[in-house]
Design an enzyme around this catalytic site. Structure first.
Site, PDB file in Angstrom:
ATOM      1  N   SER A  81       0.871  -1.174   0.000  1.00 27.98           N
ATOM      2  CA  SER A  81       0.000   0.000   0.000  1.00 27.98           C
ATOM      3  C   SER A  81       0.910   1.226   0.000  1.00 27.98           C
ATOM      4  CB  SER A  81      -0.869  -0.018   1.263  1.00 27.98           C
ATOM      5  OG  SER A  81      -0.001  -0.117   2.362  1.00 27.98           O
ATOM      6  N   LYS A 115      -4.903   8.840  -8.173  1.00 24.11           N
ATOM      7  CA  LYS A 115      -5.129   7.622  -7.376  1.00 24.11           C
ATOM      8  C   LYS A 115      -6.612   7.280  -7.531  1.00 24.11           C
ATOM      9  CE  LYS A 115      -4.134   5.680  -2.850  1.00 24.11           C
ATOM     10  NZ  LYS A 115      -5.478   5.029  -2.761  1.00 24.11           N
ATOM     11  N   ARG A 136      -5.665  -7.703  -4.217  1.00 21.47           N
ATOM     12  CA  ARG A 136      -4.479  -7.473  -3.381  1.00 21.47           C
ATOM     13  C   ARG A 136      -4.554  -8.326  -2.116  1.00 21.47           C
ATOM     14  NH1 ARG A 136      -2.044  -2.384  -1.877  1.00 21.47           N
ATOM     15  NH2 ARG A 136      -3.973  -1.292  -2.269  1.00 21.47           N
TER      16      ARG A 136
HETATM   17  C1  LIG Z   1      -0.956   1.001  -4.031  1.00 27.42           C
HETATM   18  C2  LIG Z   1      -0.726   1.840  -5.264  1.00 27.42           C
HETATM   19  C3  LIG Z   1      -1.758   2.574  -5.839  1.00 27.42           C
HETATM   20  N1  LIG Z   1      -1.454   3.326  -6.919  1.00 27.42           N
HETATM   21  N2  LIG Z   1      -2.285   4.118  -7.678  1.00 27.42           N
HETATM   22  C4  LIG Z   1      -1.502   4.629  -8.646  1.00 27.42           C
HETATM   23  N3  LIG Z   1      -1.928   5.471  -9.602  1.00 27.42           N
HETATM   24  N4  LIG Z   1      -0.229   4.185  -8.533  1.00 27.42           N
HETATM   25  C5  LIG Z   1      -0.201   3.351  -7.462  1.00 27.42           C
HETATM   26  N5  LIG Z   1       0.825   2.638  -6.948  1.00 27.42           N
HETATM   27  C6  LIG Z   1       0.577   1.898  -5.842  1.00 27.42           C
HETATM   28  O1  LIG Z   1       1.548   1.185  -5.240  1.00 27.42           O
HETATM   29  C7  LIG Z   1       2.895   1.259  -5.859  1.00 27.42           C
HETATM   30  C8  LIG Z   1       3.593   2.492  -5.331  1.00 27.42           C
HETATM   31  C9  LIG Z   1       3.643   0.008  -5.459  1.00 27.42           C
END
Ligand SMILES: Cc1c[n+]2nc(N)[nH]c2nc1OC(C)C
Length: 325
Positions: A81, A115, A136
């Protein structure tokens, strides 16, 4: 006329192309009726000639038999996360911490991504074919939701490229765009079925259906945001996260259109302000933005703390009052 096998393969190729135009490019070149007519033709030909059946056929996106339960999947690379930054100061502090740890005065290029307010999902492609999809879960163990994910319109069952890793895991968010959410709730209401509180709950409920034919009727979408497992490990990949996402897009995997790069904490703040201002015009719900050090070798140097990477941080927006939306 052509042999059944040639007809089947031609129809598959055509329908894959139409899927890509409709779901990924949002520029369909044929009316839905024409698409449905060809799909019906393919389904009838495959039923008449089972020797040509293929799990990767576009006809398989309409969902198979219901499961009695989901099996578990252990993530070979943990699905982590994100650490949260809640205000401008902590975003600048994030960059300072990076400089201190890397002992460098330079400012960094960051990959900047909305996000999305959906569910994190892992897609595993082997020899270019989608063989497994998982939630996940707790980051180590998730649920096998392959049959449901195969019905998601903008997820290709096959990657289009001459040069692919033997195994490649693509991670991203499954979500329901706002327009699809309103239509779904209107249909649920008309059926006297459960109305969903928000698009995220609707996406979660739709992915957790044991019957893929129900999932197939839900307006789910996927945007990729990172790579997980890549085999062989020495498969040549670009040196930055943003170039890797661009490569994945060339394979036919959809990306969020608002992904960008920015330099330094200042560039990130500008991106944050820009997306916050545009938030209500986006086709989907987002709950913040994510900044990641773009250079992969720097990411490896920075590593992870406990459950979240040192090299990435989310910056959440103030909670949105439901009434105002
Ligand atoms: C949990 C997560 C969620 N998100 N959402 C984006 N856009 N990138 C992204 N990267 C994530 O985790 C990586 C940094 C590993």
């Amino acid at each position: 006329s052509q042999s059944p096998e040639v007809q089947i393969n031609t129809l598959r190729k055509t329908l894959r192309h139409y899927n890509h135009e409709y779901y990924v490019m949002d520029t369909p070149s044929v009316p839905d009726a024409e698409y449905d007519r060809l799909m019906q033709q393919l389904i009838e030909l495959e039923q008449a000639h089972p020797q040509f059946a293929s799990a990767q056929s576009p006809s398989q996106k309409v969902g198979g038999a219901p499961l009695s339960a989901f099996t578990q999947v252990t993530h070979e690379v943990p699905m982590l996360s994100l650490d949260n930054a809640f205000d401008e100061a902590s975003l600048l502090a994030f960059e300072k911490r990076l400089r201190d740890r890397l002992k460098t005065p330079q400012s960094f290029v960051f990959s900047c991504e909305p996000k999305l307010d959906g569910l994190a999902v892992s897609l595993l492609y082997e020899n270019g074919e989608l063989v497994r999809a998982a939630t996940r879960g707790d980051g180590q163990v998730g649920e096998n939701i392959t049959q449901n994910v195969r019905t998601i319109g903008n997820i290709p069952l096959r990657l289009e490229s001459a040069e692919l890793p033997q195994r490649v895991e693509i991670r991203g968010e499954v979500f329901i765009p706002r327009a699809g959410f309103e239509k779904l709730n209107a249909r649920q209401k008309a059926l006297g079925a459960k109305v969903f509180a928000n698009p995220r709950n609707a996406a979660a409920g739709s992915l957790r259906q044991l019957d893929p034919k129900i999932t197939a009727k839900r307006p789910l979408m996927f945007y990729a945001y990172s790579l997980g497992l890549v085999t062989p490990e020495d498969f040549s990949l670009p040196a930055t996260h943003s170039e890797r996402l661009a490569l994945v897009a060339q394979w036919g995997i959809p990306l969020c259109p608002q992904i960008d790069t920015a330099t330094g904490g200042k560039g990130c703040l500008e991106y944050y302000e820009r997306i916050l201002k545009a938030r209500d015009t986006l086709a989907y719900d987002i709950d913040g933005v994510v900044f990641k050090v773009d250079d992969i070798s720097l990411q490896h140097q920075l590593g992870f703390v406990a459950r979240a990477p040192r090299w990435a941080i989310a910056q959440k927006f103030p909670a949105q009052e439901e009434m105002t939306r």
